[in-house]
Design a protein around this motif. Structure first.
Motif, PDB file in Angstrom:
ATOM      1  N   LYS A 178       0.825  -1.208   0.000  1.00 23.76           N
ATOM      2  CA  LYS A 178       0.000   0.000   0.000  1.00 23.76           C
ATOM      3  C   LYS A 178       0.860   1.258   0.000  1.00 23.76           C
ATOM      4  O   LYS A 178       0.514   2.265  -0.644  1.00 23.76           O
ATOM      5  CB  LYS A 178      -0.926  -0.002   1.215  1.00 23.76           C
ATOM      6  N   ASN A 179       1.968   1.221   0.722  1.00 27.82           N
ATOM      7  CA  ASN A 179       2.876   2.372   0.735  1.00 27.82           C
ATOM      8  C   ASN A 179       3.470   2.621  -0.649  1.00 27.82           C
ATOM      9  O   ASN A 179       3.636   3.778  -1.061  1.00 27.82           O
ATOM     10  CB  ASN A 179       3.988   2.152   1.747  1.00 27.82           C
ATOM     11  N   TYR A 180       3.787   1.548  -1.363  1.00 29.84           N
ATOM     12  CA  TYR A 180       4.307   1.709  -2.720  1.00 29.84           C
ATOM     13  C   TYR A 180       3.252   2.331  -3.630  1.00 29.84           C
ATOM     14  O   TYR A 180       3.550   3.225  -4.427  1.00 29.84           O
ATOM     15  CB  TYR A 180       4.762   0.355  -3.282  1.00 29.84           C
ATOM     16  N   VAL A 181       2.012   1.856  -3.502  1.00 29.76           N
ATOM     17  CA  VAL A 181       0.942   2.391  -4.358  1.00 29.76           C
ATOM     18  C   VAL A 181       0.666   3.847  -4.027  1.00 29.76           C
ATOM     19  O   VAL A 181       0.451   4.680  -4.920  1.00 29.76           O
ATOM     20  CB  VAL A 181      -0.338   1.547  -4.195  1.00 29.76           C
ATOM     21  N   ALA A 182       0.673   4.177  -2.731  1.00 27.63           N
ATOM     22  CA  ALA A 182       0.288   5.522  -2.303  1.00 27.63           C
ATOM     23  C   ALA A 182       1.369   6.564  -2.572  1.00 27.63           C
ATOM     24  O   ALA A 182       1.048   7.727  -2.849  1.00 27.63           O
ATOM     25  CB  ALA A 182      -0.056   5.513  -0.817  1.00 27.63           C
ATOM     26  N   GLY A 183       2.653   6.188  -2.490  1.00 29.42           N
ATOM     27  CA  GLY A 183       3.677   7.212  -2.602  1.00 29.42           C
ATOM     28  C   GLY A 183       4.910   6.861  -3.405  1.00 29.42           C
ATOM     29  O   GLY A 183       5.353   7.634  -4.261  1.00 29.42           O
ATOM     30  N   ILE A 184       5.481   5.690  -3.154  1.00 33.52           N
ATOM     31  CA  ILE A 184       6.778   5.361  -3.745  1.00 33.52           C
ATOM     32  C   ILE A 184       6.691   5.214  -5.258  1.00 33.52           C
ATOM     33  O   ILE A 184       7.520   5.762  -6.003  1.00 33.52           O
ATOM     34  CB  ILE A 184       7.340   4.076  -3.095  1.00 33.52           C
ATOM     35  N   LEU A 185       5.691   4.485  -5.750  1.00 33.29           N
ATOM     36  CA  LEU A 185       5.547   4.313  -7.204  1.00 33.29           C
ATOM     37  C   LEU A 185       5.238   5.627  -7.923  1.00 33.29           C
ATOM     38  O   LEU A 185       5.882   5.940  -8.945  1.00 33.29           O
ATOM     39  CB  LEU A 185       4.465   3.271  -7.504  1.00 33.29           C
ATOM     40  N   PRO A 186       4.276   6.421  -7.448  1.00 32.92           N
ATOM     41  CA  PRO A 186       4.033   7.703  -8.123  1.00 32.92           C
ATOM     42  C   PRO A 186       5.251   8.626  -8.123  1.00 32.92           C
ATOM     43  O   PRO A 186       5.501   9.338  -9.107  1.00 32.92           O
ATOM     44  CB  PRO A 186       2.879   8.313  -7.318  1.00 32.92           C
ATOM     45  N   GLU A 187       6.014   8.615  -7.026  1.00 38.70           N
ATOM     46  CA  GLU A 187       7.207   9.463  -6.968  1.00 38.70           C
ATOM     47  C   GLU A 187       8.243   9.009  -7.988  1.00 38.70           C
ATOM     48  O   GLU A 187       8.873   9.842  -8.660  1.00 38.70           O
ATOM     49  CB  GLU A 187       7.796   9.426  -5.555  1.00 38.70           C
ATOM     50  N   ALA A 188       8.444   7.694  -8.083  1.00 37.49           N
ATOM     51  CA  ALA A 188       9.401   7.182  -9.067  1.00 37.49           C
ATOM     52  C   ALA A 188       8.941   7.487 -10.486  1.00 37.49           C
ATOM     53  O   ALA A 188       9.753   7.826 -11.359  1.00 37.49           O
ATOM     54  CB  ALA A 188       9.589   5.675  -8.873  1.00 37.49           C
ATOM     55  N   GLN A 189       7.634   7.372 -10.727  1.00 41.00           N
ATOM     56  CA  GLN A 189       7.078   7.679 -12.045  1.00 41.00           C
ATOM     57  C   GLN A 189       7.248   9.163 -12.378  1.00 41.00           C
ATOM     58  O   GLN A 189       7.640   9.537 -13.502  1.00 41.00           O
ATOM     59  CB  GLN A 189       5.597   7.306 -12.071  1.00 41.00           C
ATOM     60  N   SER A 190       6.973  10.014 -11.412  1.00 40.53           N
ATOM     61  CA  SER A 190       7.111  11.453 -11.627  1.00 40.53           C
ATOM     62  C   SER A 190       8.568  11.841 -11.876  1.00 40.53           C
ATOM     63  O   SER A 190       8.858  12.656 -12.766  1.00 40.53           O
ATOM     64  CB  SER A 190       6.573  12.204 -10.409  1.00 40.53           C
ATOM     65  N   ALA A 191       9.481  11.241 -11.105  1.00 42.30           N
ATOM     66  CA  ALA A 191      10.905  11.543 -11.285  1.00 42.30           C
ATOM     67  C   ALA A 191      11.380  11.115 -12.669  1.00 42.30           C
ATOM     68  O   ALA A 191      12.184  11.817 -13.309  1.00 42.30           O
ATOM     69  CB  ALA A 191      11.718  10.841 -10.198  1.00 42.30           C
ATOM     70  N   LEU A 192      10.902   9.992 -13.144  1.00 39.60           N
ATOM     71  CA  LEU A 192      11.304   9.519 -14.476  1.00 39.60           C
ATOM     72  C   LEU A 192      10.773  10.450 -15.567  1.00 39.60           C
ATOM     73  O   LEU A 192      11.487  10.757 -16.536  1.00 39.60           O
ATOM     74  CB  LEU A 192      10.798   8.098 -14.695  1.00 39.60           C
ATOM     75  N   LYS A 193       9.530  10.911 -15.432  1.00 36.78           N
ATOM     76  CA  LYS A 193       8.960  11.810 -16.440  1.00 36.78           C
ATOM     77  C   LYS A 193       9.730  13.132 -16.497  1.00 36.78           C
ATOM     78  O   LYS A 193      10.021  13.664 -17.585  1.00 36.78           O
ATOM     79  CB  LYS A 193       7.490  12.075 -16.124  1.00 36.78           C
ATOM     80  N   ILE A 194      10.072  13.660 -15.324  1.00 34.26           N
ATOM     81  CA  ILE A 194      10.829  14.914 -15.281  1.00 34.26           C
ATOM     82  C   ILE A 194      12.197  14.736 -15.926  1.00 34.26           C
ATOM     83  O   ILE A 194      12.654  15.571 -16.734  1.00 34.26           O
ATOM     84  CB  ILE A 194      10.961  15.404 -13.824  1.00 34.26           C
ATOM     85  N   THR A 195      12.862  13.620 -15.587  1.00 36.42           N
ATOM     86  CA  THR A 195      14.197  13.358 -16.139  1.00 36.42           C
ATOM     87  C   THR A 195      14.125  13.163 -17.644  1.00 36.42           C
ATOM     88  O   THR A 195      15.015  13.612 -18.387  1.00 36.42           O
ATOM     89  CB  THR A 195      14.801  12.106 -15.475  1.00 36.42           C
ATOM     90  N   ARG A 196      13.077  12.517 -18.121  1.00 37.22           N
ATOM     91  CA  ARG A 196      12.946  12.298 -19.561  1.00 37.22           C
ATOM     92  C   ARG A 196      12.768  13.621 -20.304  1.00 37.22           C
ATOM     93  O   ARG A 196      13.367  13.839 -21.367  1.00 37.22           O
ATOM     94  CB  ARG A 196      11.768  11.367 -19.834  1.00 37.22           C
ATOM     95  N   HIS A 197      11.962  14.507 -19.731  1.00 36.79           N
ATOM     96  CA  HIS A 197      11.781  15.824 -20.352  1.00 36.79           C
ATOM     97  C   HIS A 197      13.085  16.621 -20.322  1.00 36.79           C
ATOM     98  O   HIS A 197      13.421  17.326 -21.295  1.00 36.79           O
ATOM     99  CB  HIS A 197      10.683  16.602 -19.636  1.00 36.79           C
ATOM    100  N   GLN A 198      13.812  16.532 -19.220  1.00 36.85           N
ATOM    101  CA  GLN A 198      15.087  17.242 -19.123  1.00 36.85           C
ATOM    102  C   GLN A 198      16.098  16.702 -20.138  1.00 36.85           C
ATOM    103  O   GLN A 198      16.851  17.470 -20.752  1.00 36.85           O
ATOM    104  CB  GLN A 198      15.654  17.115 -17.702  1.00 36.85           C
TER     105      GLN A 198
END
Length: 218
Positions: A131-151
């Protein structure tokens, strides 16, 4: 495009440990088999004790003849056992078997309850982590990857930085899948030790209130 994995149904265990322990003492096949051996041993002891009792017989016979009055015979017999060593030995053997069977049954009950507690804790641990992965860890990793890809696409960072972010995203998802696997594994083990599917335990408890089942040592 990369996205979040589809989360399965992360279900809470619907009852408490004492309630699961109660159901396991009724439905666990290993404990039921041990209690069956105890009951069998007690039945054999009763059977051997009966061999000390005398045998009673009753006879009634009516005779008729062509001439003369009819005759009747009534008889009662009592036979006492003479050789007592055999039933005595069998009774003592049955008592020893009862003691051994009760000890085995109690040990099995303790093992079942220990495993119910262990699997309950493990299931809840991995459920909370998932549940912790679903609530925070996975979205954070996904968001970090999207930002890095745009950069990276805009030339702000080099390819190595992008690969590091991508590796972190993969590692995070692998860790999440491992938590899911462990959660499902311990959920199944808990069901095995309780002897009832966890989505049916409340129904089993309600039925037990209406039709109680006793499986205890006397």
């Amino acid at each position: 495009s990369l996205g979040l994995p589809q989360a399965p149904d992360l279900k809470d265990i619907p009852v408490t440990i004492p309630e699961l322990e109660k159901l396991s003492s009724i439905n666990n096949p290993l404990y039921r088999a041990a209690m069956h051996e105890v009951n069998h041993s007690r039945a054999m002891r009763t059977h051997h004790n009966l061999q000390f009792l005398p045998d009673f017989g009753f006879m009634y016979e009516k005779e008729t003849a062509d001439a003369g009055p009819a005759g009747r015979q009534i008889g009662v017999s009592v036979t006492f056992p003479i050789w007592l060593s055999r039933p005595w030995g069998l009774t003592q053997s049955a008592k020893e078997h009862i003691s051994e069977a009760e000890s085995t049954s109690q040990a099995m009950k303790n093992e079942v309850q220990k495993m119910v507690n262990t699997e309950f804790t493990e299931t809840n641990t991995y459920l909370t982590q998932a549940k912790n992965y679903v609530a925070g860890i996975l979205p954070e990793a996904q968001s970090a990857l999207k930002i890095t890809r745009h950069q990276y696409a805009s030339g702000q960072i080099d390819f190595v930085r992008f690969l590091e972010a991508f590796r972190t995203w993969i590692q995070t998802n692998n860790e999440y899948q491992d938590k899911l696997y462990r959660y499902g594994e311990h959920w199944s083990e808990l069901e095995r030790w309780v002897g009832v599917p966890l989505d049916k335990v409340q129904e089993a408890l309600d039925q037990e209130k209406v039709m109680p089942t006793e499986m205890t040592h006397e």
